[in-house]
Motif scaffolding. Structure first.
Motif, PDB file in Angstrom:
ATOM      1  N   PHE A  62      39.454  27.822  -4.868  1.00  0.00           N
ATOM      2  CA  PHE A  62      39.796  28.778  -5.921  1.00  0.00           C
ATOM      3  C   PHE A  62      41.306  28.896  -6.029  1.00  0.00           C
ATOM      4  O   PHE A  62      42.002  28.901  -5.015  1.00  0.00           O
TER       5      PHE A  62
ATOM      6  N   HIS B 236      44.410  33.375  -8.801  1.00  0.00           N
ATOM      7  CA  HIS B 236      43.746  34.343  -9.676  1.00  0.00           C
ATOM      8  C   HIS B 236      42.298  34.539  -9.249  1.00  0.00           C
ATOM      9  O   HIS B 236      41.811  35.664  -9.094  1.00  0.00           O
ATOM     10  N   ASP B 237      41.590  33.417  -9.041  1.00  0.00           N
ATOM     11  CA  ASP B 237      40.163  33.512  -8.727  1.00  0.00           C
ATOM     12  C   ASP B 237      39.932  34.079  -7.331  1.00  0.00           C
ATOM     13  O   ASP B 237      38.923  34.761  -7.092  1.00  0.00           O
TER      14      ASP B 237
ATOM     15  N   ALA C  36      40.240  37.669  -7.867  1.00  0.00           N
ATOM     16  CA  ALA C  36      39.104  38.130  -8.683  1.00  0.00           C
ATOM     17  C   ALA C  36      37.816  38.184  -7.860  1.00  0.00           C
ATOM     18  O   ALA C  36      36.935  39.015  -8.128  1.00  0.00           O
ATOM     19  N   LEU C  37      37.716  37.315  -6.869  1.00  0.00           N
ATOM     20  CA  LEU C  37      36.516  37.274  -6.031  1.00  0.00           C
ATOM     21  C   LEU C  37      36.237  38.632  -5.388  1.00  0.00           C
ATOM     22  O   LEU C  37      35.099  39.115  -5.374  1.00  0.00           O
TER      23      LEU C  37
ATOM     24  N   MET D 148      30.805  35.101 -11.368  1.00  0.00           N
ATOM     25  CA  MET D 148      31.473  34.574 -10.168  1.00  0.00           C
ATOM     26  C   MET D 148      30.574  33.573  -9.440  1.00  0.00           C
ATOM     27  O   MET D 148      31.030  32.591  -8.869  1.00  0.00           O
TER      28      MET D 148
ATOM     29  N   LYS E 297      30.947  30.321 -11.039  1.00  0.00           N
ATOM     30  CA  LYS E 297      32.289  29.785 -10.782  1.00  0.00           C
ATOM     31  C   LYS E 297      32.345  29.173  -9.373  1.00  0.00           C
ATOM     32  O   LYS E 297      32.883  28.084  -9.181  1.00  0.00           O
ATOM     33  N   ILE E 298      31.769  29.903  -8.411  1.00  0.00           N
ATOM     34  CA  ILE E 298      31.760  29.384  -7.037  1.00  0.00           C
ATOM     35  C   ILE E 298      30.923  28.117  -6.975  1.00  0.00           C
ATOM     36  O   ILE E 298      31.296  27.129  -6.335  1.00  0.00           O
TER      37      ILE E 298
ATOM     38  N   ALA F  38      32.817  25.290  -8.454  1.00  0.00           N
ATOM     39  CA  ALA F  38      33.947  24.954  -7.573  1.00  0.00           C
ATOM     40  C   ALA F  38      33.454  24.203  -6.346  1.00  0.00           C
ATOM     41  O   ALA F  38      34.070  23.228  -5.901  1.00  0.00           O
TER      42      ALA F  38
ATOM     43  N   ARG G 292      33.948  38.886   2.965  1.00  0.00           N
ATOM     44  CA  ARG G 292      34.266  39.629   1.739  1.00  0.00           C
ATOM     45  C   ARG G 292      33.067  40.430   1.242  1.00  0.00           C
ATOM     46  O   ARG G 292      33.106  41.020   0.179  1.00  0.00           O
TER      47      ARG G 292
END
Lengths: 230, 382
Positions: free
Chosen positions: A98, A101-102, A105-106, B1, B4-5, B8, B292
């Motif tokens: 990432f 920014h990401d 944002a996470l 997200m 996106k993950i 990625a 997280r």
């Protein structure tokens, strides 16, 4: 209020048994910047991990807002980590795939908040990262990565910020910036706990805990000078 | 997200995903290639079996079949339109009908069988799927081997029956059965010769075996249909031909079933090995996400969705590659001309479900490894 009551942590068993933390009790009120310091291997990181809901104590209780963190099982710990804690790791621990920014944002996304571009830019801008938003962690210096880790922790607006050696690998300018941000977070009503060897951070702290071989030791100027090289 | 993950992770450490994708694609390609060429191999075998002869005899329900076999004078007669009636019923398993009128005759003290025949086609029979018994033209005859000897005539020669002259269009090779003693005529010629206009004694046909799991089940089904369409008729199956064709069909399908199991096992192995490797390689990322506040359902969802995407993509690529390969390099002797060799689109959903089910089940092994991970231990280790 974050309360540690007779916290101990043991790793291994038999001859390989290591008593990492022993009988630590500590009360931390919102608005305080607390510092844990001591030699390497004295149990600072272990204590922080337990306070952050990532490592179950062998004995004792860690209570946040009156409830023992480790009573409710994995789901409750996950919620605590997600909603209440911002953790700044010594090795930054940013997702390598990432961009900055990401990564910031996470944290917001994990907390169920829409990661608004403007909000992220504002946090990153305050830490001097505005022009690095499209960069990946591997393209940043250690100081920049540490600032990203701080931005990540602050972005979620957590009740507790735990920082493991937040200024350990930084130059004076970056260290000053991080210390200032932690102080500001505490002044804004958060509980901030940092494990450090940094004299500047020690001096900025409201509360200090000296660890020696996992146990609380008397906190005095001599210890500070010995451990911080001053 | 989540998406996106997922994207990625597909890009990052893409080699491990590429390995899963390529391996799955390769095994699916192989399976589809064999599946497709095998269906033609199966079809070729079936056509060979079909050309061994008609496998069903239809006679009046009251008729003693022995009289038909021995061509006695006790054979019952019924209208030739019966065959046309049966041919109109597309739901019957029988097809490639042949109307037959037969009667013994004596020539120079030898017994021969005058056999009038006429193929009757169903509407769904194409010229390629032709009747294995060709028609006999008016004024001509096709002779069994023994009949040709007794009549002392060969192909192109002439012989007479009741003052009617017939030209021999072909002499059949010896069968070692009473059929060697047959004089095959056009049905009309035979009816005129025997003074039985519009009548026949039997119908031969070909029972298609595509419905049902066992031969007995198929025969029973056809009997039920025939009883509904023509209750005054009965069927006798010529077992050897029917069984040979049935075995040709089941052999191929069983072979494919075992092949499918092997493909599934190989795919599962690939997913398990690469999945475990990926879980190890992504320990650090997993630790970060857990620290997280990500839950295991989130992480498991990432792995399962990624596997589903890779399995779907591999199914499509493998299916098209395997299908095209079979079209391009299928051996000429397998090409049947009854249907064009093409991509078996009808099999795609089934293959997709199989591949996804196997891949997702196999992914459970790496997932078990994943849920045993301790975020603190991972991050401290780092």
């Amino acid at each position: 209020m974050l309360t540690l009551a007779k916290i101990s942590k043991t790793f291994g068993s038999g001859s390989a048994r290591v008593q990492a933390v022993q009988d630590i009790s500590w009360d931390l009120a919102p608005g305080s910047l607390a510092v844990v310091y001591g030699r390497s291997g004295s149990g600072k990181s272990t204590l922080l991990m337990m306070m952050g809901g990532m490592l179950t104590p062998s004995a004792g209780r860690i209570c946040f807002q009156g409830e023992n963190l480790y009573d409710g099982g994995g789901r409750r710990l996950r919620l605590f980590r997600r909603q209440s804690v911002g953790f700044i790791f010594q090795r930054f621990h940013l997702l390598p795939y990432f961009n900055i920014h990401d990564n910031i944002a996470l944290t917001l996304s994990m907390r169920g908040r829409a990661p608004g571009r403007a909000a992220i830019r504002q946090i990153a801008g305050a830490l001097g990262l505005a022009d690095r938003m499209r960069h990946f962690p591997s393209e940043l210096s250690a100081g920049e990565q540490q600032r990203v880790a701080l931005a990540q922790a602050l972005a979620g607006d957590p009740d507790i910020i735990l920082a493991d050696e937040p200024t350990g690998n930084l130059d004076r300018g970056n260290a000053r910036l991080i210390t200032g941000q932690l102080r500001a977070a505490a002044d804004a009503g958060k509980i901030v706990v940092a494990a450090t060897h940094d004299a500047r951070l020690l001096q900025a702290a409201d509360r200090r805990l000296l660890l020696e071989a996992g146990q609380a030791a008397p906190d005095n100027l001599e210890s500070e000078e010995r451990l911080c090289g001053q | 997200m989540f998406g996106k993950i997922l994207l990625a992770q597909l890009r990052h450490k893409w080699r491990i995903n590429a390995l899963v994708f390529l391996t799955l694609s390769a095994v699916i390609t192989l399976y589809v290639y064999i599946f497709n060429t095998n269906s033609y191999s199966n079809r070729s075998m079936q056509l060979i079996m079909k050309n061994m002869g008609l496998n069903q005899l239809i006679i009046p329900a009251e008729q003693d079949a022995l009289d038909t076999y021995l061509c006695t004078g006790r054979q019952m007669e019924f209208p030739e339109t019966t065959t046309t009636l049966l041919a109109r019923h597309a739901d019957l398993l029988s097809r490639y009908y042949l109307s037959v009128l037969q009667q013994r005759t004596q020539i120079d003290g030898q017994t021969l069988f005058i056999t009038g025949i006429r193929p009757v086609a169903r509407a769904d029979e194409t010229s390629e799927k032709g009747n294995p018994v060709p028609p006999v033209a008016n004024g001509t005859a096709r002779l069994g081997a023994a009949a040709a000897e007794i009549l002392a005539v060969g192909t192109g020669g002439l012989f007479t029956l009741d003052d009617r002259s017939f030209k021999v269009s072909a002499v059949l090779p010896p069968q070692g059965t009473p059929d060697d003693y047959r004089i095959y005529l056009n049905l009309e010629d035979a009816q005129e010769l025997l003074d039985k206009p519009g009548l026949i004694n039997a119908i031969h046909s070909f029972e298609c075996l595509h419905v049902g799991d066992t031969l007995e089940e198929i025969h029973r089904y056809q009997r039920e249909l025939l009883a509904r369409v023509a209750p005054d008729l009965k069927q006798i199956n010529i077992a050897n031909i029917a069984r040979g064709r049935y075995l040709a069909r089941t052999t191929t399908s069983k072979y494919l079933f075992y092949l499918l199991l092997m493909v599934a096992a190989l795919s599962a192995l690939v997913v398990i090995i690469t999945g475990c490797q990926e879980v190890l390689e992504r320990r650090y990322e997993t630790g970060i996400l857990l620290a997280r506040g990500a839950g295991y359902p989130f992480l498991i969802g990432l792995y399962l969705t990624k596997t589903l995407l890779l399995a779907t993509a591999a199914t499509l690529v493998g299916f098209i590659a395997g299908g095209q390969l079979s079209v391009a390099v299928t051996a000429p002797f397998l090409v049947t001309h009854t249907q064009a060799l093409a991509l078996p689109w009808q099999a795609l959903p089934r293959i997709w479900v199989w591949v996804c089910a196997v891949a997702l089940l196999a992914e459970l092994v790496p997932i078990m490894q994943l849920v045993r991970m301790d975020p603190c231990a991972i991050l401290v280790e780092e």
